[in-house]
Motif scaffolding. Structure first.
Motif, PDB file in Angstrom:
ATOM      1  N   THR B 100      86.836 -61.455  34.797  1.00 41.39           N
ATOM      2  CA  THR B 100      87.953 -62.186  35.646  1.00 41.39           C
ATOM      3  C   THR B 100      87.584 -61.815  37.110  1.00 41.39           C
ATOM      4  O   THR B 100      86.799 -61.139  37.526  1.00 41.39           O
ATOM      5  CB  THR B 100      89.404 -61.251  35.306  1.00 41.39           C
ATOM      6  OG1 THR B 100      89.151 -59.892  35.729  1.00 41.39           O
ATOM      7  CG2 THR B 100      89.634 -61.210  33.707  1.00 41.39           C
ATOM      8  N   ALA B 102      89.307 -60.293  39.604  1.00 41.60           N
ATOM      9  CA  ALA B 102      89.354 -58.859  40.087  1.00 41.60           C
ATOM     10  C   ALA B 102      88.219 -58.106  39.587  1.00 41.60           C
ATOM     11  O   ALA B 102      87.650 -57.243  40.223  1.00 41.60           O
ATOM     12  CB  ALA B 102      90.699 -58.311  39.437  1.00 41.60           C
ATOM     13  N   ASP B 122      90.918 -50.449  40.908  1.00 44.02           N
ATOM     14  CA  ASP B 122      91.909 -51.676  40.542  1.00 44.02           C
ATOM     15  C   ASP B 122      92.711 -52.002  41.912  1.00 44.02           C
ATOM     16  O   ASP B 122      92.899 -53.243  42.239  1.00 44.02           O
ATOM     17  CB  ASP B 122      92.809 -51.368  39.412  1.00 44.02           C
ATOM     18  CG  ASP B 122      92.100 -51.380  38.092  1.00 44.02           C
ATOM     19  OD1 ASP B 122      90.971 -51.568  38.216  1.00 44.02           O
ATOM     20  OD2 ASP B 122      92.898 -51.351  37.060  1.00 44.02           O
ATOM     21  N   ALA B 125      90.506 -53.760  44.247  1.00 44.65           N
ATOM     22  CA  ALA B 125      90.418 -54.989  44.150  1.00 44.65           C
ATOM     23  C   ALA B 125      91.542 -55.822  44.481  1.00 44.65           C
ATOM     24  O   ALA B 125      91.365 -56.927  44.918  1.00 44.65           O
ATOM     25  CB  ALA B 125      90.059 -55.148  42.470  1.00 44.65           C
ATOM     26  N   SER B 126      92.865 -55.478  44.214  1.00 40.89           N
ATOM     27  CA  SER B 126      93.909 -56.076  44.583  1.00 40.89           C
ATOM     28  C   SER B 126      94.033 -56.468  45.966  1.00 40.89           C
ATOM     29  O   SER B 126      94.277 -57.573  46.419  1.00 40.89           O
ATOM     30  CB  SER B 126      95.219 -55.287  44.352  1.00 40.89           C
ATOM     31  OG  SER B 126      95.461 -55.347  42.856  1.00 40.89           O
ATOM     32  N   LEU B 129      91.502 -58.964  46.937  1.00 40.53           N
ATOM     33  CA  LEU B 129      91.899 -60.288  46.695  1.00 40.53           C
ATOM     34  C   LEU B 129      92.732 -60.925  47.576  1.00 40.53           C
ATOM     35  O   LEU B 129      92.827 -62.121  48.032  1.00 40.53           O
ATOM     36  CB  LEU B 129      92.650 -60.075  45.322  1.00 40.53           C
ATOM     37  CG  LEU B 129      92.876 -61.138  44.334  1.00 40.53           C
ATOM     38  CD1 LEU B 129      91.504 -61.523  43.785  1.00 40.53           C
ATOM     39  CD2 LEU B 129      93.861 -60.788  43.260  1.00 40.53           C
ATOM     40  N   PRO B 136      98.108 -62.765  44.003  1.00 33.74           N
ATOM     41  CA  PRO B 136      97.940 -61.752  43.050  1.00 33.74           C
ATOM     42  C   PRO B 136      97.723 -62.176  41.614  1.00 33.74           C
ATOM     43  O   PRO B 136      96.884 -61.904  40.806  1.00 33.74           O
ATOM     44  CB  PRO B 136      99.126 -60.845  43.121  1.00 33.74           C
ATOM     45  CG  PRO B 136      99.946 -61.262  44.485  1.00 33.74           C
ATOM     46  CD  PRO B 136      99.495 -62.664  44.703  1.00 33.74           C
ATOM     47  N   GLY B 139      93.894 -62.880  39.946  1.00 34.14           N
ATOM     48  CA  GLY B 139      93.400 -61.494  39.623  1.00 34.14           C
ATOM     49  C   GLY B 139      92.703 -61.640  38.128  1.00 34.14           C
ATOM     50  O   GLY B 139      91.766 -61.521  38.025  1.00 34.14           O
ATOM     51  N   PRO B 140      93.786 -61.697  37.180  1.00 36.39           N
ATOM     52  CA  PRO B 140      93.288 -61.841  36.092  1.00 36.39           C
ATOM     53  C   PRO B 140      92.743 -63.018  35.408  1.00 36.39           C
ATOM     54  O   PRO B 140      92.454 -63.356  34.294  1.00 36.39           O
ATOM     55  CB  PRO B 140      94.672 -61.461  35.067  1.00 36.39           C
ATOM     56  CG  PRO B 140      95.632 -61.871  35.840  1.00 36.39           C
ATOM     57  CD  PRO B 140      95.336 -61.744  37.234  1.00 36.39           C
ATOM     58  N   PHE B 142      89.779 -66.107  34.660  1.00 33.45           N
ATOM     59  CA  PHE B 142      88.302 -66.178  34.860  1.00 33.45           C
ATOM     60  C   PHE B 142      87.989 -67.496  35.692  1.00 33.45           C
ATOM     61  O   PHE B 142      88.721 -68.440  36.027  1.00 33.45           O
ATOM     62  CB  PHE B 142      88.189 -66.459  33.308  1.00 33.45           C
ATOM     63  CG  PHE B 142      88.318 -65.078  32.504  1.00 33.45           C
ATOM     64  CD1 PHE B 142      87.063 -64.276  32.563  1.00 33.45           C
ATOM     65  CD2 PHE B 142      89.166 -65.016  31.719  1.00 33.45           C
ATOM     66  CE1 PHE B 142      87.258 -63.408  31.477  1.00 33.45           C
ATOM     67  CE2 PHE B 142      89.257 -63.822  30.824  1.00 33.45           C
ATOM     68  CZ  PHE B 142      88.370 -62.875  30.959  1.00 33.45           C
TER      69      PHE B 142
END
Lengths: 367, 263
Positions: B100, B102, B122, B125-126, B129, B136, B139-140, B142
């Motif tokens: 993904t 993130a 994590d 990464a947030s 991003l 947000p 993030g998850p 692909f």
């Protein structure tokens, strides 16, 4: 750069925590632990910080946000970093949401069932599409791509001769050796020739060739077409007015259908050769006798059975490979998955059909 | 100027592919804290130059120094220490397609700092991003689910993962619509100012050159024929430079950059 001193010094209850030296990602693991261990209420003294990056700033910012800590002694640069990470504080999920175990089990089972059904229908549809493509080509034979077909002959057929020949030769030797050991218990070693002759011509020749071609060419078809799908080459073809079925699928199908019986015949000969050399060396049956006996024990229908099955296997391998290739969407992992599926599907269908053929030919009296 | 202020120093760089000579005796300096734009016609070897600097292409001859360290002929372990001090945005994002967005950002962090707690990684990464200008909910996702502009932003966020001093951008605005391209320019400029980055930027986009580049290097005839601000380059009498900046597109970009700030 200046050498850094230990960054965090534990202090008494209400004395501030001092961070010295580097407040960066390299020390983030230690700093995080030490801040966690510090008791509330917390005051963090940043006056000793020499270097700071966004990860360091994040650690401080997070402590302020979650534990109402107070920050003193921040330089203007440090303060600006703290403000920046505060501005970018938008928590995001890292991975897609996962459902609980039981639900996931059932949903995956359901997806698998519906996917299998769709694949079967899709494969039939693809077969139909290929037939329509053939129909169009017969009406307009000028569009037939000789070059592409001949090139596939080379890749699918000629270049497979070596490996298929070697494999078949060894299989012939193994059948001869195992057969001789077992039949010797009945004093019937000379029947080894019957065993070698019939099993290779009727069954193993076409079947092993099909498995090898599925591994060699079926996988290549899926990977090629899948990659072309990802790079939008197939879309480009369509927009130019070239039918991907005519340009890509039909040459591969024709090449596999024509090459499979030839390769299967080659495999039969090499197996017979391997078996012959074995019986000559170890059972002392001279080659001439071996050939004579083969002619007596192999009915011509065995050869027909082998050669009728082979092009059907070729068709299935090519269809499964091209079909899976055309289904690729998205990323490179998909190409790998689809290639695997193409080979598994092809071999599975080949073996199922082989069983159907065995029953069919026995029932019409070709024993 | 002291040596410390030069972060990339290229001297006598030559690159050949078989018979084809791409670079011959190329020199270039990149100063700390500037945004250097690299322009040149297609096939003049802009990307090859960048690949030589970041160690993906071993030059036939010449010296390349990045952040004071020689880059040519270094082994992997030594090069690693320099690699964590730069971030690279490839032309097509080069996001890892099985991870993904993130998780892509977390790759360099895991590689260099495996002992950080997963929750902290994590969180890093947030906010990276968000720094890349993504919402947000990206993030998850692909990479295959992203639009072209989002892929570039995700690539930029990954390039920023380790707080680099030096940022390489290969045609960051190529393939973006003008609005997205302008927004991306602004993002690069604001990040460069806030994080005190040095940016090495390959581009075809004249608007980008006018909007954010401090200096521009022109690649032609297998070397850097000129480096300077755009007015300095315009004063030169080289046919390619004149055509590049004074062609219809060049004039349009120049005019729009002189207009009052867009609202």
């Amino acid at each position: 750069m200046a050498a850094t001193t230990p960054p965090l010094q534990s202090a008494g209850d209400n004395e501030p925590f001092r961070v010295d030296g580097a407040l960066t990602i390299s020390r983030a693991a230690t700093t995080e632990r030490e801040i966690q261990a510090a008791p509330d209420p917390l005051t963090i003294d940043l006056s000793g910080v020499e270097r700071m990056d966004t990860v360091g700033a994040w650690l401080i910012y997070r402590t302020v946000r979650d534990r109402d800590a107070r920050v003193v002694g921040a330089t203007p640069q440090a303060q600006s970093l703290l403000d920046q990470v505060a501005e970018f504080d938008h928590p995001a999920r890292v991975r897609p949401e996962e459902r609980p175990g039981v639900v996931r089990l059932f949903s995956e089972l359901g997806e698998w069932v519906s996917e299998s059904g769709r694949t079967l229908v899709g494969l039939l549809g693809f077969f139909g599409g290929t037939l329509i493509g053939f129909g169009n080509l017969i009406r307009r034979p000028r569009r037939f791509r000789w070059n592409a077909v001949v090139q596939r002959f080379d890749v699918v057929g000629i270049r497979a001769l070596g490996i298929i020949g070697l494999m078949s030769f060894l299989i012939g030797v193994v059948i001869g050796q195992q057969g001789a050991v077992q039949l010797a218990q009945f004093g019937a070693e000379s029947f080894t020739i019957n065993l070698i002759g019939r099993i290779t011509v009727r069954e193993l020749g076409p079947l092993m060739t099909a498995i090898m071609v599925a591994g060699r060419s079926g996988s290549a078809f899926a990977a090629q077409l899948g990659t072309m799908k990802i790079t939008e080459e197939i879309d480009a073809m369509r927009t130019i007015g070239v039918s991907p079925v005519e340009a890509l699928v039909i040459p591969r199908v024709i090449a596999s259908v024509i090459m499979m019986p030839l390769l299967a015949f080659w495999a039969m000969l090499m197996s017979l050769l391997g078996g012959g050399i074995f019986v000559w060396l170890f059972l002392e049956i001279p080659p001439l006798t071996y050939i004579q006996r083969l002619q007596e024990v192999i009915p011509i229908t065995d050869l027909w059975i082998g050669l009728i099955k082979a092009p059907v296997f070729g068709l299935i391998i090519a269809l499964a490979g091209c079909f899976q290739g055309m289904l690729v969407e998205g990323n490179s992992e998909e190409v790998g998955l689809r290639t695997t599926t193409a080979v598994v599907q092809a071999i599975f269908l080949v073996i199922v059909l082989d069983a159907v053929f065995a029953v069919f030919f026995s029932s019409i009296g070709w024993k | 100027m002291t040596d410390d202020e030069i972060v990339i120093r290229i001297r006598g760089l030559s690159n050949r592919f078989g018979e084809q000579v791409v670079h011959e005796g190329l020199d270039l300096d990149v100063r700390r804290g500037e945004i250097l734009g690299v322009v040149g016609g297609s096939g003049t070897g802009k990307s090859v130059m960048m690949r030589s600097v970041i160690g993906l292409q071993t030059p036939a001859e010449g010296e390349v120094e990045v952040l004071g360290e020689n880059m040519v002929g270094r082994n992997e372990d030594e090069a690693k220490n320099i690699r964590r001090r730069w971030g690279i945005l490839f032309q097509n994002g080069a996001l890892f397609s099985t991870l993904t967005v993130a998780e892509n950002i977390e790759v360099p962090i895991h590689e260099y700092f495996p002992f950080l707690s997963p929750s902290l990684v994590d969180e890093i990464a947030s906010y990276k991003l968000a720094m890349g200008g993504l919402s947000p909910d990206a993030g998850p996702k692909f990479p295959s689910e992203l639009s072209g502009g989002m892929v570039k932003r995700a690539g930029l966020a990954r390039a920023l993962a380790l707080d680099p001093e030096l940022l390489f951008l290969d045609e960051p605005t190529a393939g973006l619509d003008p609005i997205a391209a302008a927004a991306f320019d602004e993002l690069i400029l604001s990040l460069q100012q806030r994080l005190e980055l040095t940016v090495f930027l390959i581009t075809h986009d004249l608007d980008t050159l006018y909007a954010i580049c401090d200096r521009v290097a022109v690649l032609a005839d297998r070397k850097v024929i000129a480096v300077g601000t755009i007015p300095e380059l315009l004063a030169l009498d080289h046919p390619w430079i004149q055509e590049y900046f004074n062609g219809p597109r060049g004039r349009a970009a120049a005019n729009s950059s002189e207009e009052p700030a867009r609202v």
